[in-house]
Design an enzyme around this catalytic site. Sequence first.
Site, mmCIF file in Angstrom:
data_model
loop_
_atom_site.group_PDB
_atom_site.id
_atom_site.type_symbol
_atom_site.label_atom_id
_atom_site.label_comp_id
_atom_site.label_asym_id
_atom_site.label_seq_id
_atom_site.Cartn_x
_atom_site.Cartn_y
_atom_site.Cartn_z
ATOM 1 N N CYS A 192 -0.337 -7.237 -11.962
ATOM 2 C CA CYS A 192 0.564 -7.167 -10.800
ATOM 3 C C CYS A 192 1.476 -5.943 -10.854
ATOM 4 O O CYS A 192 1.981 -5.564 -11.908
ATOM 5 C CB CYS A 192 1.371 -8.442 -10.690
ATOM 6 S SG CYS A 192 0.341 -9.894 -10.364
ATOM 7 N N SER A 469 9.489 -14.850 -15.523
ATOM 8 C CA SER A 469 8.511 -13.810 -15.253
ATOM 9 C C SER A 469 9.217 -12.468 -15.264
ATOM 10 O O SER A 469 10.415 -12.374 -14.977
ATOM 11 C CB SER A 469 7.878 -14.046 -13.881
ATOM 12 O OG SER A 469 7.274 -12.883 -13.388
#
Length: 556
Positions: A192, A469
């Site tokens: 990502c 995260s």
Amino acid sequence: MRSDLIKKGVERTPHRSLLKATGLTDEEINRPLIGVVNSANEIVPGHVHLKLIADAVKAGIRLSGGTPLEFFTIGVCDGIAMNHIGMKYSLCSRELIADSVEVMVMAHPFDALVMIPNCDKIVPGMLMAAMHLNIPTIFISGGPMLAGSLKGETIDLISGPFEGVGMFSKGLINESKLKEFEDYACPGYGSCSGMFTANSMNCLTEALGMGLPGNGTIPAVHAARIRLAKNAGIKIMELLEKNIKPRDIACSSAFHNALTVDMALGCSTNTILHILAIAHTAKVSLDMEIIDRISKNTPNLCHLSPAGNHHLQDLNEAGGVYGVISELNKAGLIKGETVTVTGDTLADNLKGIGVSDHNVIRKIDDPYSKEGGLTVLWGNLAPEGAVVKQSAVAHEMLKNRGPARVFDSEEEAVEAILGGDIKPGDIVVIRYEGPRGGPGMREMLTPTSAIAGRGLDKDVALLTDGRFSGGTRGAAIGHISPEAADGGLIALVEEGDIIEIDIPGRILNLRVDEKEIENRKKSWKPKPSEITRGYLYRYSKMVTSASTGAIFKNGL
């Protein structure tokens, strides 16, 4: 060669016969056997293309006279595992990956290794294996995903789908807009696109000296990534010839460099967990105090998503990890004598390196802040430390006092946030999500994204003994140690208690009278775990505190 154990002498006739059953010729068997450790699978977007990387690596090995032999590991996508029981299995997969690589390499004595990770736990798991095995090894990641584009605006997984759920719950966007986020945020394969955990770890692998320049930043879809993979295959043969091993590279000075780059880039808070664990495996002394000291001395030079609007493709074009290192080196913050997988020192690798865009990589004398992107907090709530990504915290939230809103699981907190039950000024406390108590130390990306999506990231803080995260932004403080399951003070926080947060001052305190705390301790009982069997149960019995990197006890 290590591989002589299975190919030299009359007594190894059966071994050679089995190798020939795979199609190998005598000539191939006589060459160095190079293990190509691939984490490819068909569900993780950061790993779906890794067979292409492996094929390029094998081409490079063959060009240089080696015989590549590929095997595979597991790999979890944290985004897909998020906000359900699957996330409990993410962090603990790190140890499984390290152990599985060790098993394969000890059972089949390869002469050297090329590791092909990409996403969150696979990188540190493979690095831990490399440090333990200590045979010539090089890393080549799959590379970052390009950022998405929606009607001329750049988006990513966090700013689009994850925060979009919070926006939708508050009525800020409709279902059609949310669907657009879903369709355009992730345009193709790769890890990502922001400075989330996967890209953080791939950049730090480069800074540690275990990956070639470009390992952390060349986009997954660029042909340069394939060329880099071929070069990694070529280079491993040089490392084997020179007998340069991982612990020759990953010395104390190399970890200093990696942490310095970590602070300059503003990497994921998860890097603290992983660097501690990797250093432990490499037999390098490292703790939270050393990490915080490096943070205090390192300026933050980059604001990549979620801290800003830049993404990994922008960092790559601006000069990449070595561009950042070149700026840090101007201030004497880099130990250039360390050896890298290039076969040369870091100082040698820096020759001719510069920065082409100081909007992405700021000059050393014009940083975003004089301190690093990550900060360790201390206080009665975290006597062993807690971690926050201060570069992604709004100025208004750097110092804060507020009433605790207490939840014993992530699910309870998410329900309250999306239901509008959390108000400006509240401090959300999510506990029993630590390494042992979770078990598995889940990431709290869903609640922090919900807070941000509802427009509360400048008004609401979140504390947890779990983790975050790399895509989390806001006053999100994790890794609180000791965790609730171990009787840490976070277990005794009650609804409405006042909590003090002072990020610049490194302070995290529960403002409750000591006598009251003692009374609460007398009546406290740990929350019983619902996990009573399987790998998670075994993990909960072996894992240590987040402050030690959540490694296993007594070398287990």
